[in-house]
Design a protein around this motif. Sequence first.
Motif, short mmCIF file in Angstrom:
data_model
loop_
_atom_site.label_atom_id
_atom_site.label_comp_id
_atom_site.label_asym_id
_atom_site.label_seq_id
_atom_site.Cartn_x
_atom_site.Cartn_y
_atom_site.Cartn_z
N THR A 1 5.22 -14.93 28.80
CA THR A 1 5.52 -16.03 27.88
C THR A 1 6.60 -15.65 26.85
OG1 THR A 1 3.77 -15.36 26.36
CG2 THR A 1 3.18 -16.97 28.05
N GLU A 2 7.06 -14.42 26.90
CA GLU A 2 7.98 -13.93 25.85
C GLU A 2 9.22 -14.82 25.73
OE1 GLU A 2 6.67 -12.07 28.20
OE2 GLU A 2 5.54 -10.43 27.26
N PHE A 3 9.79 -15.20 26.87
CA PHE A 3 11.00 -16.02 26.83
C PHE A 3 10.74 -17.35 26.11
CE2 PHE A 3 13.22 -19.66 28.77
CZ PHE A 3 14.52 -19.37 28.41
N TYR A 4 9.64 -18.01 26.50
CA TYR A 4 9.33 -19.32 25.92
C TYR A 4 9.05 -19.22 24.42
CZ TYR A 4 8.87 -20.43 30.84
OH TYR A 4 9.12 -20.59 32.18
N ILE A 5 8.35 -18.16 24.04
CA ILE A 5 8.02 -17.99 22.62
C ILE A 5 9.29 -17.72 21.82
CG2 ILE A 5 6.87 -16.42 21.00
CD1 ILE A 5 4.56 -16.32 23.00
N THR A 6 10.17 -16.90 22.39
CA THR A 6 11.44 -16.62 21.69
C THR A 6 12.25 -17.90 21.55
OG1 THR A 6 11.43 -14.42 22.66
CG2 THR A 6 13.52 -15.18 21.74
N MET A 7 12.30 -18.69 22.60
CA MET A 7 13.04 -19.96 22.52
C MET A 7 12.39 -20.90 21.50
SD MET A 7 15.65 -19.73 24.40
CE MET A 7 16.20 -21.42 24.36
N SER A 8 11.06 -20.91 21.46
CA SER A 8 10.35 -21.76 20.49
C SER A 8 10.74 -21.38 19.07
CB SER A 8 8.83 -21.59 20.64
OG SER A 8 8.44 -21.85 21.96
N ARG A 9 10.85 -20.08 18.83
CA ARG A 9 11.24 -19.62 17.49
C ARG A 9 12.68 -19.99 17.19
NH1 ARG A 9 8.80 -13.50 17.63
NH2 ARG A 9 6.62 -14.11 17.77
N LEU A 10 13.54 -19.87 18.19
CA LEU A 10 14.94 -20.19 17.97
C LEU A 10 15.12 -21.67 17.61
CD1 LEU A 10 16.77 -18.11 20.74
CD2 LEU A 10 16.80 -17.75 18.26
N ILE A 11 14.28 -22.52 18.16
CA ILE A 11 14.35 -23.94 17.80
C ILE A 11 14.02 -24.12 16.31
CG2 ILE A 11 13.30 -26.21 18.18
CD1 ILE A 11 12.86 -25.28 21.14
N ILE A 12 12.98 -23.42 15.86
CA ILE A 12 12.62 -23.51 14.43
C ILE A 12 13.78 -22.99 13.57
CG2 ILE A 12 11.04 -22.71 12.64
CD1 ILE A 12 8.83 -22.62 14.70
N VAL A 13 14.38 -21.87 14.01
CA VAL A 13 15.52 -21.33 13.27
C VAL A 13 16.66 -22.37 13.25
CG1 VAL A 13 17.31 -19.54 13.29
CG2 VAL A 13 14.92 -18.94 13.76
N GLY A 14 16.84 -23.06 14.38
CA GLY A 14 17.86 -24.11 14.44
C GLY A 14 17.58 -25.22 13.43
N PHE A 15 16.31 -25.62 13.30
CA PHE A 15 15.94 -26.63 12.30
C PHE A 15 16.29 -26.14 10.89
CE2 PHE A 15 12.27 -28.38 15.14
CZ PHE A 15 13.18 -29.16 15.83
N ILE A 16 15.97 -24.87 10.64
CA ILE A 16 16.22 -24.32 9.29
C ILE A 16 17.72 -24.36 8.99
CG2 ILE A 16 16.13 -22.22 7.87
CD1 ILE A 16 13.55 -21.47 9.43
N VAL A 17 18.53 -23.91 9.94
CA VAL A 17 19.98 -23.90 9.73
C VAL A 17 20.50 -25.32 9.53
CG1 VAL A 17 22.21 -23.38 10.82
CG2 VAL A 17 20.30 -21.74 11.00
#
Lengths: 539, 57
Positions: A484-500
């Motif tokens: 699940t590492e890939f999906y979890i990393t992508m999930s976090r990147l989406i949150i980072v995208g929201f923050i930016v």
Amino acid sequence: MSSPKEVQQSNEAWGSRIGLILAMAGNAVGLGNFLRFPGQAAANGGGSFMIPYFIAFLLLGIPLMWIEWGIGRNGGRYRKGHIPGMFAAIWRHPMAKYLGVIGLVIPLVVLIYYTYIESWTLAFTVFSLTGDYFGRNTPEEMTAYLQSFQAIGDSSIHGIWKPFFFFFITLFVNIYILSKGISGGIEKLAKIGMPILFIFAVILAIAVFFLPTGTTGASPVDGLQFIYAPDFSRMGEARVWLAAAGQIFFTLSVGMGTLQTYASYLSTKDDIVLSGVATAATNETAEVVLGGSIAIPAAVAFFGVSGAMAIAQSGSFNLGFVTMPLIFQQMPFGRLLGAMWFGLLFFAGITSSVAMATPIVAFFREEFGIRRETVAWSVGGVAMIFGLLQILWFQHGMLDEWDFWGGTFGLAVMAFIEVILFMWIFKPENAWRALHQGADIRIPSIFKFVMTYITPVYLGVILVSWGIQDAIPTLLLERAAPGTEFYITMSRLIIVGFIVFFLVMIRLAWKRNGYDDRKGFREVEDTPLGEPVMAEVTR
Amino acid sequence: MTTGALIFMLASWAFVLGLTFWSFRKIMQSQKHFDPDGIGPESPPVPGAAGGPPPRD
């Protein structure tokens, strides 16, 4: 002065105080009141859990509730219904508005996955009425039924379209209500939804206590015994106190950014002290009196104490969506009671989820002059895209990941920032005066000390504890299931995208409107028609 | 149900129900403070005065 029509165009308003309190309470009363609380109580010392629980309510819950109402109403004086503006109103520093990004990202993240869970409750309301799951009489069969709906495993039970269909319907209803505004949408929903929720809960609690003693020899009263039997040996455990504080924290919906937006539509003539207490008390009644009297007592009656304990430890979703349907199949009027149970959860969910997008709507309306309907449907579009991803990646841990960073750890970070800003940077004297403007009751003086010292320390301990126990291992993917590492990393990147994205929007808003961080906003009594609502500035 | 469990249950229920009834009773008695027009205070608060922002530097 502007005419009422002009005011309507320039700002939102509550129609009645009861409507406001019901909406605030609806925001707080959620799935956790009926699913999480009884399991937490039973797993952490039963009756003795209630001692740290109520201490946390008095030292953490009520003070945070007042602080959020105070921050919100103070922001409303400058016509700021969003956290970046509210923080900037309190702290005249360029950093303040950027700290407020957390109050835009958290509600968006939680809105997306929470609406998905809410769609399960809507679906199971329909499945109960139609008797769709009736005949699946074992936990294994019901688990397979639920997992099929979650797009995990055997898709032949539900077909691939059902989770998407119910998510679309749920999101549409949410955004439609949101687009109607505070008085025309959210307040109306609260006035209808909250009484229905309480009526359903009372009927279910009564129905549960008329259940006969099961084959295990246990009765529903044994369920209350299971929840409330005091185990004082647990009182000395730090984890019990943390669990109690965590439950209070989640159940009151503090740290989300939504209470503040609701409160920003109040004037300084309006009471917020008594209203804050009433909101918290209503939530506690739903949680302690009703939440503790349905799921666990029913589970004990059917599966015995040891069975119920295993169910409680297996998680809230298992209790709500596997165990309860099994029980309803054994009860008279099971279809109706099942529909009431999931309908109750749906109303608990929707009165919370409609609140979550309000800070974002307020931000774009006030700072960019975009119409409420346009923002609401745009947020709906974003929620649709990432909600579909939630459905597809549910089995890969995306929901859990967002729940932890957005709906758990993020809330504590946000609340900690708020306490520091309101009680330390804004200063206790100003905070105290702001809270008491228009107040119907005076807050006991001891709470000034509590809110200045005890609440931030309490929150700091929770943050450090969660940081060490959960945040670091989660961040390092130590608890991620293999693959699940890939999906979890992508999930976090989406949150980072929201923050930016929101950081850029905040920057643009401040530049567009010429705000001077060091001088603060000009107070607004009213905004003439034709002048942008947000353009009240010190240029 | 043991006496201890009963006491904790009744005390918990009494606390939350008591707080709820008390707060709503007070609210019903003091409708005067609600301003449903939502346009903010009748006159802007004075900086530094009760409820106003901290005095500017």
